[in-house]
Design a protein around this motif. Structure first.
Motif, short mmCIF file in Angstrom:
data_model
loop_
_atom_site.label_atom_id
_atom_site.label_comp_id
_atom_site.label_asym_id
_atom_site.label_seq_id
_atom_site.Cartn_x
_atom_site.Cartn_y
_atom_site.Cartn_z
N SER A 25 -0.61 -1.07 -21.96
CA SER A 25 -0.34 0.34 -21.66
C SER A 25 1.15 0.54 -21.41
CB SER A 25 -1.13 0.77 -20.42
OG SER A 25 -0.76 -0.02 -19.30
N GLN A 26 1.62 1.74 -21.72
CA GLN A 26 3.02 2.06 -21.52
C GLN A 26 3.30 2.30 -20.05
OE1 GLN A 26 3.64 5.45 -24.11
NE2 GLN A 26 4.28 4.13 -25.80
N LYS A 27 4.55 2.12 -19.68
CA LYS A 27 4.96 2.42 -18.32
C LYS A 27 4.93 3.94 -18.10
CE LYS A 27 8.28 -1.42 -18.07
NZ LYS A 27 9.72 -1.75 -17.91
N PRO A 28 4.58 4.38 -16.91
CA PRO A 28 4.72 5.81 -16.60
C PRO A 28 6.17 6.23 -16.80
CG PRO A 28 3.45 4.69 -14.90
CD PRO A 28 4.01 3.61 -15.78
N ALA B 242 -2.61 7.43 -6.37
CA ALA B 242 -3.25 6.77 -5.23
C ALA B 242 -4.67 6.32 -5.58
CB ALA B 242 -3.27 7.71 -4.03
N ALA B 243 -5.42 7.18 -6.26
CA ALA B 243 -6.79 6.83 -6.65
C ALA B 243 -6.80 5.72 -7.70
CB ALA B 243 -7.52 8.07 -7.17
N LYS B 244 -5.90 5.81 -8.66
CA LYS B 244 -5.86 4.84 -9.76
C LYS B 244 -5.56 3.43 -9.25
CE LYS B 244 -3.21 3.83 -14.01
NZ LYS B 244 -4.34 3.63 -14.95
N TYR B 245 -4.72 3.34 -8.22
CA TYR B 245 -4.29 2.02 -7.75
C TYR B 245 -4.90 1.65 -6.39
CZ TYR B 245 -1.19 2.26 -11.72
OH TYR B 245 -0.71 2.36 -13.00
N ILE C 270 4.88 -2.50 7.52
CA ILE C 270 4.77 -1.91 6.18
C ILE C 270 5.98 -2.28 5.33
CG2 ILE C 270 4.45 0.22 4.87
CD1 ILE C 270 2.08 -0.59 6.67
N SER C 271 7.15 -2.36 5.95
CA SER C 271 8.36 -2.71 5.20
C SER C 271 8.31 -4.13 4.66
CB SER C 271 9.60 -2.55 6.10
OG SER C 271 9.78 -1.21 6.49
N GLU C 272 7.49 -4.99 5.25
CA GLU C 272 7.39 -6.38 4.80
C GLU C 272 6.36 -6.59 3.70
OE1 GLU C 272 9.26 -9.05 5.50
OE2 GLU C 272 10.57 -7.67 6.57
N ILE C 273 5.57 -5.57 3.37
CA ILE C 273 4.66 -5.68 2.22
C ILE C 273 5.51 -5.92 0.98
CG2 ILE C 273 3.05 -4.38 0.75
CD1 ILE C 273 2.06 -3.02 3.34
N PRO C 274 5.22 -6.96 0.19
CA PRO C 274 6.14 -7.38 -0.87
C PRO C 274 6.62 -6.26 -1.80
CG PRO C 274 4.45 -9.03 -0.58
CD PRO C 274 4.07 -7.90 0.33
N ALA D 96 5.00 0.95 -4.54
CA ALA D 96 4.09 0.28 -3.61
C ALA D 96 2.90 -0.33 -4.34
CB ALA D 96 3.61 1.26 -2.55
N ALA D 97 2.46 0.34 -5.41
CA ALA D 97 1.34 -0.17 -6.21
C ALA D 97 1.77 -1.28 -7.16
CB ALA D 97 0.72 0.98 -7.01
N GLY D 98 3.06 -1.58 -7.20
CA GLY D 98 3.56 -2.63 -8.08
C GLY D 98 3.67 -2.19 -9.53
N VAL D 99 3.83 -0.89 -9.75
CA VAL D 99 3.86 -0.34 -11.10
C VAL D 99 5.31 -0.06 -11.51
CG1 VAL D 99 3.12 1.56 -12.60
CG2 VAL D 99 1.60 0.71 -10.78
#
Length: 229
Positions: free
Chosen positions: A2-5, A76-79, A188-192, A25-28
């Motif tokens: 799939s293409q990038k947004p 948010a729903a997708k990820y 939260i800031s430490e979430i990769p 945040a979703a890594g996208v």
């Protein structure tokens, strides 16, 4: 594959910044096309990408989405950042709406004329503490969990961190009376994916400057003059 947004907006924060935060945040990974001229904006209008003749617009999954809230809800729903059921989803919506209200006050400030400038800094910070930060401090205290909803990472946490960092740009010690929010911010800031987005060189945008304000006005004010006068 799939293409990038693809994100269409100005080279600055505005309403697109929360979308950047959520995707990051979703890594996208995503691409951006910055609006710098009226002609670019009109090309989007002619292409019928702007259903309501407003940006931001996000190309994703074969769609051209507009309206910030709708875009954020879809991502948010997708990820899987939108709760496990309807109850969690409405809580996430409620908390996001609360933070968005105050963030929009901050976002509007650079565009106000001198005679229209909003509340004084001390009044502004006091309102942030009493009407918003104290609310989230109480939420975290009452449920004793690491995250705002369902004890798992969600859009609500991402939006709150973004809001906290925006307020801290106005007053670095704004969290001094909120120990749970201090811990929340650190956690939260430490979430990769979040940690990577906070590093220099990420797609995160800096505070708006005069150049950004001029770019927005050059595109949108000219458009509105034609459309409504």
């Amino acid at each position: 594959m799939s293409q990038k947004p693809k994100l269409h907006y100005f080279n600055g924060r505005g309403k697109m910044e929360s979308i950047r935060w959520l995707l990051a945040a979703a890594g996208v990974e995503f691409e951006e096309e910055f609006l710098e001229t009226r002609e670019q904006f009109e090309a989007l209008v002619q292409d019928e990408a702007l259903v309501f003749k407003q940006v931001p617009v996000v190309e994703i999954d074969g769609m051209k989405l507009v309206q910030t809230k709708a875009i954020l809800q879809y991502i948010a729903a997708k990820y899987n950042l939108y709760g496990k059921d309807l109850v969690e989803r409405v809580l996430i919506d409620m908390y996001v709406e609360g933070t968005t209200e105050f963030m929009e006050v901050i976002m509007s400030q650079p565009f106000l004329q001198n005679e229209e400038k909003g509340m004084q800094p001390d009044v502004f910070i006091q309102k942030a503490k009493t009407r918003y930060l104290s609310v989230y401090e109480k939420i975290l205290r009452n449920h004793g969990q690491d995250f705002l909803v369902g004890n798992r990472f969600s859009w609500a946490d991402i939006q709150l961190l973004e809001a906290i960092l925006m307020i801290e740009e106005k007053s670095a010690d704004v969290l001094s009376d909120f120990s749970l929010l201090q811990d929340f911010k650190q956690r939260i800031s430490e979430i990769p994916t979040i940690k990577a987005f906070l590093l220099p060189g990420s797609p995160r945008k800096p505070q708006p400057d005069d150049k950004y304000v001029e770019a927005v006005n050059a595109v949108l004010k000219m458009y509105y003059k034609v459309a409504f006068n």
